[in-house]
Design a protein around this motif. Sequence first.
Motif, PDB file in Angstrom:
ATOM      1  N   LEU A 106      33.500 -30.258 -16.724  1.00  0.00           N
ATOM      2  CA  LEU A 106      32.290 -29.486 -17.013  1.00  0.00           C
ATOM      3  C   LEU A 106      31.243 -30.002 -16.044  1.00  0.00           C
ATOM      4  CD1 LEU A 106      30.595 -27.597 -18.832  1.00  0.00           C
ATOM      5  CD2 LEU A 106      30.272 -29.519 -20.392  1.00  0.00           C
ATOM      6  N   THR A 107      30.674 -29.097 -15.253  1.00  0.00           N
ATOM      7  CA  THR A 107      29.783 -29.586 -14.209  1.00  0.00           C
ATOM      8  C   THR A 107      28.671 -28.585 -13.940  1.00  0.00           C
ATOM      9  OG1 THR A 107      29.740 -30.475 -11.962  1.00  0.00           O
ATOM     10  CG2 THR A 107      31.282 -28.702 -12.350  1.00  0.00           C
ATOM     11  N   LEU A 108      27.790 -28.914 -13.011  1.00  0.00           N
ATOM     12  CA  LEU A 108      26.731 -27.968 -12.662  1.00  0.00           C
ATOM     13  C   LEU A 108      26.319 -28.120 -11.211  1.00  0.00           C
ATOM     14  CD1 LEU A 108      23.171 -28.934 -13.897  1.00  0.00           C
ATOM     15  CD2 LEU A 108      25.046 -30.541 -14.035  1.00  0.00           C
ATOM     16  N   THR A 109      25.701 -27.067 -10.704  1.00  0.00           N
ATOM     17  CA  THR A 109      25.037 -27.114  -9.406  1.00  0.00           C
ATOM     18  C   THR A 109      23.557 -26.959  -9.682  1.00  0.00           C
ATOM     19  OG1 THR A 109      26.916 -26.066  -8.319  1.00  0.00           O
ATOM     20  CG2 THR A 109      24.850 -26.012  -7.140  1.00  0.00           C
ATOM     21  N   THR A 110      22.759 -27.877  -9.153  1.00  0.00           N
ATOM     22  CA  THR A 110      21.343 -27.884  -9.492  1.00  0.00           C
ATOM     23  C   THR A 110      20.493 -28.197  -8.267  1.00  0.00           C
ATOM     24  OG1 THR A 110      19.652 -29.043 -10.803  1.00  0.00           O
ATOM     25  CG2 THR A 110      21.619 -30.307 -10.254  1.00  0.00           C
ATOM     26  N   ASN A 111      19.231 -27.789  -8.322  1.00  0.00           N
ATOM     27  CA  ASN A 111      18.326 -28.183  -7.243  1.00  0.00           C
ATOM     28  C   ASN A 111      17.740 -29.565  -7.498  1.00  0.00           C
ATOM     29  OD1 ASN A 111      16.136 -27.929  -9.031  1.00  0.00           O
ATOM     30  ND2 ASN A 111      15.633 -25.860  -8.347  1.00  0.00           N
ATOM     31  N   GLY A 112      18.063 -30.157  -8.618  1.00  0.00           N
ATOM     32  CA  GLY A 112      17.693 -31.546  -8.881  1.00  0.00           C
ATOM     33  C   GLY A 112      16.306 -31.754  -9.464  1.00  0.00           C
ATOM     34  N   SER A 113      15.511 -30.686  -9.577  1.00  0.00           N
ATOM     35  CA  SER A 113      14.109 -30.883  -9.978  1.00  0.00           C
ATOM     36  C   SER A 113      13.976 -31.397 -11.415  1.00  0.00           C
ATOM     37  CB  SER A 113      13.325 -29.583  -9.815  1.00  0.00           C
ATOM     38  OG  SER A 113      13.800 -28.625 -10.739  1.00  0.00           O
ATOM     39  N   LEU A 114      14.957 -31.121 -12.265  1.00  0.00           N
ATOM     40  CA  LEU A 114      14.856 -31.554 -13.661  1.00  0.00           C
ATOM     41  C   LEU A 114      15.907 -32.608 -14.030  1.00  0.00           C
ATOM     42  CD1 LEU A 114      14.049 -28.085 -15.234  1.00  0.00           C
ATOM     43  CD2 LEU A 114      12.544 -30.078 -15.225  1.00  0.00           C
ATOM     44  N   LEU A 115      16.499 -33.183 -13.012  1.00  0.00           N
ATOM     45  CA  LEU A 115      17.568 -34.154 -13.299  1.00  0.00           C
ATOM     46  C   LEU A 115      17.055 -35.424 -13.962  1.00  0.00           C
ATOM     47  CD1 LEU A 115      20.131 -34.220 -10.361  1.00  0.00           C
ATOM     48  CD2 LEU A 115      20.565 -33.725 -12.777  1.00  0.00           C
ATOM     49  N   SER A 116      15.846 -35.828 -13.582  1.00  0.00           N
ATOM     50  CA  SER A 116      15.314 -37.054 -14.204  1.00  0.00           C
ATOM     51  C   SER A 116      15.253 -36.865 -15.713  1.00  0.00           C
ATOM     52  CB  SER A 116      13.925 -37.383 -13.671  1.00  0.00           C
ATOM     53  OG  SER A 116      14.019 -37.742 -12.331  1.00  0.00           O
ATOM     54  N   LYS A 117      14.878 -35.648 -16.107  1.00  0.00           N
ATOM     55  CA  LYS A 117      14.755 -35.360 -17.539  1.00  0.00           C
ATOM     56  C   LYS A 117      16.115 -35.294 -18.237  1.00  0.00           C
ATOM     57  CE  LYS A 117      12.783 -31.781 -20.547  1.00  0.00           C
ATOM     58  NZ  LYS A 117      12.136 -30.465 -20.562  1.00  0.00           N
ATOM     59  N   TYR A 118      17.111 -34.699 -17.564  1.00  0.00           N
ATOM     60  CA  TYR A 118      18.349 -34.366 -18.277  1.00  0.00           C
ATOM     61  C   TYR A 118      19.576 -35.213 -17.930  1.00  0.00           C
ATOM     62  CZ  TYR A 118      16.138 -30.074 -19.993  1.00  0.00           C
ATOM     63  OH  TYR A 118      15.327 -29.173 -20.632  1.00  0.00           O
ATOM     64  N   ALA A 119      19.468 -36.109 -16.949  1.00  0.00           N
ATOM     65  CA  ALA A 119      20.675 -36.818 -16.473  1.00  0.00           C
ATOM     66  C   ALA A 119      21.418 -37.514 -17.620  1.00  0.00           C
ATOM     67  CB  ALA A 119      20.305 -37.823 -15.394  1.00  0.00           C
ATOM     68  N   GLN A 120      20.677 -38.217 -18.460  1.00  0.00           N
ATOM     69  CA  GLN A 120      21.343 -38.982 -19.523  1.00  0.00           C
ATOM     70  C   GLN A 120      22.099 -38.053 -20.480  1.00  0.00           C
ATOM     71  OE1 GLN A 120      21.545 -42.546 -19.958  1.00  0.00           O
ATOM     72  NE2 GLN A 120      23.200 -41.655 -21.187  1.00  0.00           N
TER      73      GLN A 120
END
Length: 342
Positions: A106-120
């Motif tokens: 299960l994976t995603l492609t992202t622009n990374g702008s909200l990764l700090s919020k959702y990484a965990q």
Amino acid sequence: MLLQDLKPLTRAPLIDPFGRKISYLRISVTDRCDFRCVYCMSEHMQFLPRQELLTLEELDRIASAFVARGTRKLRLTGGEPLVRRDIMQLFRTLSRHLETGALEELTLTTNGSLLSKYAQELADYGVKRINVSLDTLDPDKFREITRRGDLKVVLDGIAAARRVGMRVKINAVALKGVNDDEIEQLMLWSHGLGMDLTLIEVMPMGEIEAGRVDQYLPLSVVRSRLMDRYTLIDDPYRTGGPARYVRVKETGGLVGFITPLTHNFCESCNRVRLTCTGTLYMCLGQEDAADLRAAVRGSMDDTALFQAMDEAIARKPKGHDFIIDRRQSKPAVGRHMSVTGG
Ligand code: SAM
Ligand code: SF4
């Protein structure tokens, strides 16, 4: 005989008329995005009215039907998948298929702008590897390309994902006159942090302002420039998609080349794409599509949905016909990449 006794029969793997097994579903969970990358969207995009979107429950139901029919890998994309409200709910429910072993990834492609919020949270739901799109390491150029992104926020997001143990792959679109002088630096930076880099050729999808013929930079050129300074060794790594990989001897990292315009990659295509409105595209480079929303909304039982999936896969074309026409700059495919998610 009871209806459920018949179900195993309808759960045969999805195999298209050319014998390709469909094992990979990409889902564009929203057409919206917090960026407006110049090659992807126009400055003033008309987004879909919210009521046309499938609910998260409906997206889960379709994804789960694909898993029941042999899909082993799910990738959520967009638009920007992480801007969809309550998107963690979908990751949470889909993660049950990882637990049963029905789903491999299960994976995603992202622009990374909200990764700090959702990484965990993503890591908690079993997401182990992600693709982050990043075309430049220059903050001014980054803002120009994305029209509104902040490079630092994205770099912080990548760091957050790595901290929680996710493997990150960087995707960069090669753009003539924009980042062609930076590809080597992007590669050294990515490989230095243990991340592979995939380069993508601009694809002719959707009307945008800038002439795509001007942006088009053949990756054969990029590759031969890299070969002047590095030893590139063909690598057998395959995802069933258009990327072909080389191992860079000097860095130890992989560089992928996605060259849909210059090479034919269709014979091993294992994937289909679902939009946030329930339209299934059997090929990124063709207009033909199937409506799964009607099947999902028409009945709580999955029989109609399985039938619609079977009919769709029976129409999966042998290959795409992308061309960047140098005389007329019309897109080969009318929809934007943000509709099918690339
Ligand atoms: N917003 C997320 C992101 O940027 O990673 C996911 C969706 S985005 C449409 C998926 C990928 O498609 C990104 O790597 C982006 O660079 C790429 N892309 C968008 N438009 C493209 C185009 N016209 N040609 C080639 N790649 C494109
Ligand atoms: Fe948004 Fe991704 Fe398209 Fe950029 S490439 S506008 S981040 S969807």
